[in-house]
Design a protein around this motif. Structure first.
Motif, PDB file in Angstrom:
ATOM      1  N   LYS A  63     -56.041 -51.038  39.761  1.00 56.78           N
ATOM      2  CA  LYS A  63     -56.051 -50.150  41.025  1.00 56.78           C
ATOM      3  C   LYS A  63     -57.750 -49.547  41.451  1.00 56.78           C
ATOM      4  CE  LYS A  63     -51.780 -51.702  41.309  1.00 56.78           C
ATOM      5  NZ  LYS A  63     -51.600 -52.082  40.359  1.00 56.78           N
ATOM      6  N   GLY A  78     -51.374 -45.385  33.613  1.00 54.78           N
ATOM      7  CA  GLY A  78     -50.961 -44.340  34.579  1.00 54.78           C
ATOM      8  C   GLY A  78     -50.431 -44.322  36.052  1.00 54.78           C
ATOM      9  N   ASN A 103     -47.143 -45.011  34.679  1.00 54.26           N
ATOM     10  CA  ASN A 103     -47.075 -45.093  35.027  1.00 54.26           C
ATOM     11  C   ASN A 103     -46.264 -45.932  36.447  1.00 54.26           C
ATOM     12  OD1 ASN A 103     -45.243 -47.279  34.692  1.00 54.26           O
ATOM     13  ND2 ASN A 103     -45.378 -47.350  32.887  1.00 54.26           N
ATOM     14  N   GLY A 104     -47.127 -46.788  37.538  1.00 56.65           N
ATOM     15  CA  GLY A 104     -46.498 -46.843  39.172  1.00 56.65           C
ATOM     16  C   GLY A 104     -45.084 -47.542  38.742  1.00 56.65           C
ATOM     17  N   THR A 105     -44.855 -48.234  37.887  1.00 59.42           N
ATOM     18  CA  THR A 105     -43.795 -48.734  37.369  1.00 59.42           C
ATOM     19  C   THR A 105     -42.255 -47.300  37.212  1.00 59.42           C
ATOM     20  OG1 THR A 105     -43.957 -50.873  36.604  1.00 59.42           O
ATOM     21  CG2 THR A 105     -41.708 -50.384  36.241  1.00 59.42           C
ATOM     22  N   TYR A 109     -49.405 -62.454  45.412  1.00 55.71           N
ATOM     23  CA  TYR A 109     -48.285 -62.672  45.063  1.00 55.71           C
ATOM     24  C   TYR A 109     -47.455 -63.604  45.075  1.00 55.71           C
ATOM     25  CZ  TYR A 109     -49.553 -58.169  43.766  1.00 55.71           C
ATOM     26  OH  TYR A 109     -49.787 -56.403  43.512  1.00 55.71           O
ATOM     27  N   ASP A 139     -43.873 -47.174  48.237  1.00 54.78           N
ATOM     28  CA  ASP A 139     -44.842 -47.122  46.947  1.00 54.78           C
ATOM     29  C   ASP A 139     -46.152 -47.921  47.103  1.00 54.78           C
ATOM     30  OD1 ASP A 139     -46.276 -49.522  45.034  1.00 54.78           O
ATOM     31  OD2 ASP A 139     -44.363 -50.775  44.896  1.00 54.78           O
ATOM     32  N   ALA A 194     -48.928 -47.678  45.465  1.00 55.50           N
ATOM     33  CA  ALA A 194     -49.805 -48.878  44.651  1.00 55.50           C
ATOM     34  C   ALA A 194     -51.020 -49.721  45.135  1.00 55.50           C
ATOM     35  CB  ALA A 194     -48.940 -49.565  43.727  1.00 55.50           C
ATOM     36  N   HIS A 195     -51.137 -49.544  46.425  1.00 57.74           N
ATOM     37  CA  HIS A 195     -51.658 -50.368  47.118  1.00 57.74           C
ATOM     38  C   HIS A 195     -53.067 -49.733  47.937  1.00 57.74           C
ATOM     39  CE1 HIS A 195     -50.569 -54.637  46.032  1.00 57.74           C
ATOM     40  NE2 HIS A 195     -50.318 -54.106  44.979  1.00 57.74           N
ATOM     41  N   GLN A 222     -52.669 -48.146  36.818  1.00 55.71           N
ATOM     42  CA  GLN A 222     -53.555 -49.225  36.393  1.00 55.71           C
ATOM     43  C   GLN A 222     -54.646 -49.552  37.302  1.00 55.71           C
ATOM     44  OE1 GLN A 222     -53.248 -52.978  37.773  1.00 55.71           O
ATOM     45  NE2 GLN A 222     -53.682 -54.039  36.015  1.00 55.71           N
ATOM     46  N   SER A 281     -50.139 -46.339  42.371  1.00 51.96           N
ATOM     47  CA  SER A 281     -50.539 -46.409  39.944  1.00 51.96           C
ATOM     48  C   SER A 281     -51.829 -46.544  40.107  1.00 51.96           C
ATOM     49  CB  SER A 281     -49.436 -48.609  40.272  1.00 51.96           C
ATOM     50  OG  SER A 281     -50.713 -48.713  39.409  1.00 51.96           O
ATOM     51  N   ALA A 339     -42.732 -55.107  39.933  1.00 55.39           N
ATOM     52  CA  ALA A 339     -42.173 -53.404  39.996  1.00 55.39           C
ATOM     53  C   ALA A 339     -41.041 -53.351  40.792  1.00 55.39           C
ATOM     54  CB  ALA A 339     -43.423 -52.795  38.981  1.00 55.39           C
ATOM     55  N   THR A 340     -41.596 -53.098  41.581  1.00 55.61           N
ATOM     56  CA  THR A 340     -40.805 -52.883  42.966  1.00 55.61           C
ATOM     57  C   THR A 340     -39.472 -53.053  43.080  1.00 55.61           C
ATOM     58  OG1 THR A 340     -43.062 -53.371  44.516  1.00 55.61           O
ATOM     59  CG2 THR A 340     -41.183 -52.213  45.752  1.00 55.61           C
ATOM     60  N   THR A 373     -43.989 -58.979  46.821  1.00 54.62           N
ATOM     61  CA  THR A 373     -44.017 -57.510  46.032  1.00 54.62           C
ATOM     62  C   THR A 373     -44.784 -57.782  44.672  1.00 54.62           C
ATOM     63  OG1 THR A 373     -44.104 -54.929  45.676  1.00 54.62           O
ATOM     64  CG2 THR A 373     -41.939 -56.587  46.040  1.00 54.62           C
ATOM     65  N   TRP A 374     -45.319 -56.779  44.042  1.00 54.16           N
ATOM     66  CA  TRP A 374     -45.101 -57.079  42.575  1.00 54.16           C
ATOM     67  C   TRP A 374     -43.612 -56.659  41.798  1.00 54.16           C
ATOM     68  CZ3 TRP A 374     -47.143 -58.895  38.625  1.00 54.16           C
ATOM     69  CH2 TRP A 374     -47.556 -58.816  36.935  1.00 54.16           C
TER      70      TRP A 374
HETATM   71  C1  LIG Z   1     -46.916 -52.720  44.274  1.00 50.23           C
HETATM   72  C2  LIG Z   1     -46.788 -52.076  43.187  1.00 50.23           C
HETATM   73  N1  LIG Z   1     -45.416 -51.603  42.734  1.00 50.23           N
HETATM   74  C3  LIG Z   1     -45.732 -51.145  41.725  1.00 50.23           C
HETATM   75  C4  LIG Z   1     -46.313 -51.255  40.689  1.00 50.23           C
HETATM   76  C5  LIG Z   1     -46.439 -51.177  39.332  1.00 50.23           C
HETATM   77  O1  LIG Z   1     -47.470 -49.948  38.763  1.00 50.23           O
HETATM   78  P1  LIG Z   1     -47.990 -50.525  37.416  1.00 50.23           P
HETATM   79  O2  LIG Z   1     -48.979 -51.310  36.815  1.00 50.23           O
HETATM   80  O3  LIG Z   1     -49.277 -48.938  36.609  1.00 50.23           O
HETATM   81  O4  LIG Z   1     -46.929 -50.167  36.830  1.00 50.23           O
HETATM   82  C6  LIG Z   1     -47.618 -51.977  41.162  1.00 50.23           C
HETATM   83  C7  LIG Z   1     -49.218 -52.358  39.893  1.00 50.23           C
HETATM   84  O5  LIG Z   1     -49.782 -53.833  39.637  1.00 50.23           O
HETATM   85  C8  LIG Z   1     -47.869 -52.710  42.567  1.00 50.23           C
HETATM   86  O6  LIG Z   1     -48.148 -54.019  42.486  1.00 50.23           O
END
Ligand SMILES: Cc1ncc(COP(=O)(O)O)c(C=O)c1O
Length: 435
Positions: free
Chosen positions: A203, A210, A76-78, A341, A174, A176-177, A200, A198, A105-106, A102-103
């Motif tokens: 996305k 993934g 996944n993206g995390t 966010y 990052d 993911a977007h 997810q 990501s 996870a970053t 940001t989300w």
């Molecule tokens: C900016 C950003 N980075 C990282 C992630 C993490 O991705 P994932 O949900 O696949 O773990 C997301 C997911 O929403 C995200 O928006």
């Protein structure tokens, strides 16, 4: 007395009007026979995971889309972010500059490798990390910058790379977007040292879950390979002197790769449609007083959008709050005009001090506290300014997309009534939206 407009325009839905103006656009995700065929192929092959043909093909095609020399599927993206930091050998004692807008996870990925995330505020015109903030956050312990290409904007990679080179810092993007987006003709994720993605379910390229990592650097690629795959060396990759690395299982399945291959067939057309509609919105919304589209840098040569975002200026709407505006627009159109966010210094989902394993020392523990940071631009955007439209709502034609600026103009014509309506809202509606 009612103006001519008020006599001829139906009232907004929140003022009791019945006629909303929903957009004819698809639900997300979109799938069909292609996805079914791909899944059936995986099923019948019995090769359900671990470097099967769908994964190999997808890795090659997606890395190509991002103009990267190498790409690897990950869970996944995390995890992609965590592996990127581990590949760069970032850990205890290191600081990583991270956007506070940001989300979670970053920043959480930095904590998960035992390094210190140093939060920086957002650029008021793109909401990507602010260059001045990045420059002000550097210390002798800084090892890397994670930039986020947020919603429909890209970080200014020219300035970030120049600064990073001057201070010998690594740059992780990052993305993911921003699958498919390009900075000066180069796919994002191939501009810095490592890019992370990501897949997810929300996305713009998705398999439900993934992730992906990209790099142009051969030795980082070998290390990323080992990190995602329990430390194994890639067959035919590296040399006997490539150092081994301890790791775990961060692989993706063949099912996900198969879905992603099918989704990729739809991707370019979807991206073009969204780009076209975003340009229409930029121009139409930009003509309405009190509405400001985001800054569009000329270096952004191709733009995918995870969300279309615009700025609402409360003072130019006689103080009608952004929250009331988001609510009135959402009800008017029957789709979400949401908040962005919640900044990480006030996020309920970024709480690094709730896990003992992060208590490396009292000093580290105290420095982790997100409330140590002030992020005034991000906080203002979250509370008073940013309005977010989901990417699938832009998968429509130009006539449909014009319903958005028309609805904004309609609300504006009823501004005095909306101000009265806002006063009647229950307190909950004025509180911050949930995450
Ligand atoms: C900016 C950003 N980075 C990282 C992630 C993490 O991705 P994932 O949900 O696949 O773990 C997301 C997911 O929403 C995200 O928006």
């Amino acid at each position: 007395m009612l103006s001519r407009d008020e006599q001829t325009t139906p009232r907004p839905v929140v003022l009791g009007g019945h006629v909303g103006s929903s957009i004819d656009c698809p639900d997300w995700p979109i799938w069909g026979q292609r996805e079914s065929d791909q899944l059936a192929r995986v099923l019948d092959s019995g090769w359900w995971a671990f470097e099967g043909p769908a994964e190999a093909e997808f890795e090659q095609r997606f890395a190509g889309l991002q103009t990267a020399h190498h790409g690897l599927c990950v869970a996944n993206g995390t995890v992609a972010l965590q592996l990127a930091l581990e590949a760069l050998d970032i850990g205890v004692g290191d600081e990583v500059i991270v956007p506070g807008f940001t989300w979670q996870a970053t920043a959480a990925a930095v904590v998960d490798v035992n390094a210190m995330p140093v939060l920086v505020d957002a650029d008021p015109e793109t909401y990507c990390p602010d260059q001045g903030g990045i420059e002000g956050a550097i210390t002798p312990r800084t090892k890397a910058i994670i930039v986020v290409h947020l919603y429909d904007s890209l970080s200014d990679m020219d300035r970030i790379l120049e600064f990073a080179a001057r201070h010998h810092l690594h740059v992780v993007e990052d993305c993911a977007h921003s699958h498919g987006s390009q900075w000066n003709g180069r796919g994002v994720g191939s501009v810095g040292d490592i890019g992370t993605f990501s897949f997810q379910s929300s996305k713009t390229l998705t398999a439900g879950e993934g992730g992906f990592v990209t790099t142009n650097d051969e030795s980082l690629f070998e290390r990323l390979y080992s990190l995602r795959n329990c430390g194994r060396r890639r067959k035919g990759g590296g040399t006997s002197t490539t150092p081994a690395v301890q790791s775990g299982n961060y692989r993706m399945t063949e099912w996900q790769s198969a879905i992603l291959l099918a989704q990729l067939e739809r991707f370019e057309e979807q991206m073009e449609t969204k780009q076209r509609n975003a340009a229409i919105l930029d121009s139409a919304l930009g003509r309405i007083p009190g509405i400001k589209p985001m800054r569009r840098d000329r270096q952004v040569t191709r733009r995918n959008l995870y969300a279309y975002v615009f700025r609402y200026v409360e003072e130019e709407w006689q103080g009608l709050s952004c929250r009331a505006f988001r609510k009135a627009m959402s009800e008017e159109m029957g789709l979400e005009f949401g908040a962005p966010y919640r900044p990480l210094n006030m996020s309920s989902l970024y709480r690094p001090q709730t896990k003992q394993r992060h208590h490396l020392s009292d000093q580290y523990w105290e420095a982790l506290d997100p409330s140590n940071y002030a992020l005034p631009v991000a906080e203002h955007a979250y509370r008073h300014e940013a309005v977010r439209v989901l990417h699938q709502n832009l998968l429509t034609d130009s006539q449909e997309i014009m319903k958005i600026p028309k609805a904004v103009e309609k609300l504006r014509r009823f501004l005095p009534d909306l101000l009265n309506w806002e006063r009647t809202l229950p307190k909950g509606d004025r509180d911050t939206p949930p995450e």
